[in-house]
Write a protein that holds these residues in place. Sequence first.
Motif, PDB file in Angstrom:
ATOM      1  N   ASP A  29      25.556  32.517  17.943  1.00  0.00           N
ATOM      2  CA  ASP A  29      26.099  30.955  17.541  1.00  0.00           C
ATOM      3  C   ASP A  29      26.584  30.526  16.734  1.00  0.00           C
ATOM      4  OD1 ASP A  29      26.006  28.691  19.764  1.00  0.00           O
ATOM      5  OD2 ASP A  29      24.670  28.117  18.442  1.00  0.00           O
ATOM      6  N   TYR A  30      25.916  30.675  15.217  1.00  0.00           N
ATOM      7  CA  TYR A  30      26.198  30.229  14.260  1.00  0.00           C
ATOM      8  C   TYR A  30      27.598  30.584  13.740  1.00  0.00           C
ATOM      9  CZ  TYR A  30      26.278  28.706   9.153  1.00  0.00           C
ATOM     10  OH  TYR A  30      26.657  28.144   8.462  1.00  0.00           O
ATOM     11  N   ILE A  31      28.036  31.840  13.805  1.00  0.00           N
ATOM     12  CA  ILE A  31      28.791  32.692  13.795  1.00  0.00           C
ATOM     13  C   ILE A  31      30.013  32.217  14.311  1.00  0.00           C
ATOM     14  CG2 ILE A  31      30.096  35.117  13.459  1.00  0.00           C
ATOM     15  CD1 ILE A  31      27.218  35.747  12.556  1.00  0.00           C
ATOM     16  N   LYS A  32      29.928  31.952  16.204  1.00  0.00           N
ATOM     17  CA  LYS A  32      30.907  31.514  16.728  1.00  0.00           C
ATOM     18  C   LYS A  32      31.382  30.131  16.162  1.00  0.00           C
ATOM     19  CE  LYS A  32      30.042  34.213  20.990  1.00  0.00           C
ATOM     20  NZ  LYS A  32      29.096  34.254  22.298  1.00  0.00           N
ATOM     21  N   LYS A  33      30.746  29.445  15.618  1.00  0.00           N
ATOM     22  CA  LYS A  33      30.511  28.062  15.260  1.00  0.00           C
ATOM     23  C   LYS A  33      31.731  27.939  14.083  1.00  0.00           C
ATOM     24  CE  LYS A  33      26.701  25.885  17.159  1.00  0.00           C
ATOM     25  NZ  LYS A  33      25.858  24.949  17.250  1.00  0.00           N
ATOM     26  N   SER A  34      31.553  28.938  13.253  1.00  0.00           N
ATOM     27  CA  SER A  34      31.985  29.026  12.155  1.00  0.00           C
ATOM     28  C   SER A  34      33.477  29.313  12.101  1.00  0.00           C
ATOM     29  CB  SER A  34      31.102  29.827  11.028  1.00  0.00           C
ATOM     30  OG  SER A  34      29.940  29.595  10.912  1.00  0.00           O
ATOM     31  N   ILE A  35      33.899  30.497  13.337  1.00  0.00           N
ATOM     32  CA  ILE A  35      35.176  31.331  13.621  1.00  0.00           C
ATOM     33  C   ILE A  35      35.697  29.823  13.727  1.00  0.00           C
ATOM     34  CG2 ILE A  35      36.204  32.503  15.041  1.00  0.00           C
ATOM     35  CD1 ILE A  35      33.961  34.182  13.629  1.00  0.00           C
ATOM     36  N   ASN A  36      35.544  28.826  14.731  1.00  0.00           N
ATOM     37  CA  ASN A  36      36.142  28.487  15.184  1.00  0.00           C
ATOM     38  C   ASN A  36      36.502  26.636  14.728  1.00  0.00           C
ATOM     39  OD1 ASN A  36      35.861  29.313  18.236  1.00  0.00           O
ATOM     40  ND2 ASN A  36      33.808  28.253  18.928  1.00  0.00           N
ATOM     41  N   LYS A  37      35.411  26.947  13.950  1.00  0.00           N
ATOM     42  CA  LYS A  37      35.673  25.586  12.649  1.00  0.00           C
ATOM     43  C   LYS A  37      37.017  26.199  12.054  1.00  0.00           C
ATOM     44  CE  LYS A  37      33.322  23.246   9.052  1.00  0.00           C
ATOM     45  NZ  LYS A  37      31.763  23.111   8.365  1.00  0.00           N
ATOM     46  N   GLY A  38      36.277  27.189  11.582  1.00  0.00           N
ATOM     47  CA  GLY A  38      37.657  27.981  10.318  1.00  0.00           C
ATOM     48  C   GLY A  38      39.573  27.646  11.484  1.00  0.00           C
ATOM     49  N   LEU A  39      39.419  28.028  12.758  1.00  0.00           N
ATOM     50  CA  LEU A  39      40.093  28.611  13.525  1.00  0.00           C
ATOM     51  C   LEU A  39      41.006  26.942  13.586  1.00  0.00           C
ATOM     52  CD1 LEU A  39      39.841  30.955  16.199  1.00  0.00           C
ATOM     53  CD2 LEU A  39      41.227  31.090  13.978  1.00  0.00           C
ATOM     54  N   ASP A  40      40.181  25.619  13.744  1.00  0.00           N
ATOM     55  CA  ASP A  40      41.130  24.573  13.968  1.00  0.00           C
ATOM     56  C   ASP A  40      41.196  23.807  12.437  1.00  0.00           C
ATOM     57  OD1 ASP A  40      39.682  24.212  16.821  1.00  0.00           O
ATOM     58  OD2 ASP A  40      37.502  23.807  16.069  1.00  0.00           O
ATOM     59  N   ASN A  41      40.399  24.433  11.156  1.00  0.00           N
ATOM     60  CA  ASN A  41      41.346  23.829  10.158  1.00  0.00           C
ATOM     61  C   ASN A  41      42.116  24.889   9.463  1.00  0.00           C
ATOM     62  OD1 ASN A  41      38.537  22.152   9.600  1.00  0.00           O
ATOM     63  ND2 ASN A  41      37.495  23.475   8.434  1.00  0.00           N
TER      64      ASN A  41
END
Length: 92
Positions: A29-41
């Motif tokens: 879950d943390y890895i998915k959130k980090s990837i989504n945050k990076g893609l959003d940025n």
Amino acid sequence: MAMRNFYNEIRGLKVKELPAHVKPMFTIDYIKKSINKGLDNYHAKYIQTNSIDPLLHVCYGGMIFSYLVALPEERRHLEHQQHAKEHGGSGH
């Protein structure tokens, strides 16, 4: 930048506290959130601004990928050429 932030987070911790602090970072879950945050940025920084940089990223990424795929074959070729040179062959 991310490494600096991580270092600043763990700098004040004791060694015994470190595993409890780092362990939640290795969950799916943390890895998915980090990837989504990076893609959003990335989307906010490059796509929304109509920048040419994403095209350059794809081009450079493709060149690096093709180089890495061809590297083992190129190394075998160079080793064969070196072996032939050492043993008096034509190198071809």
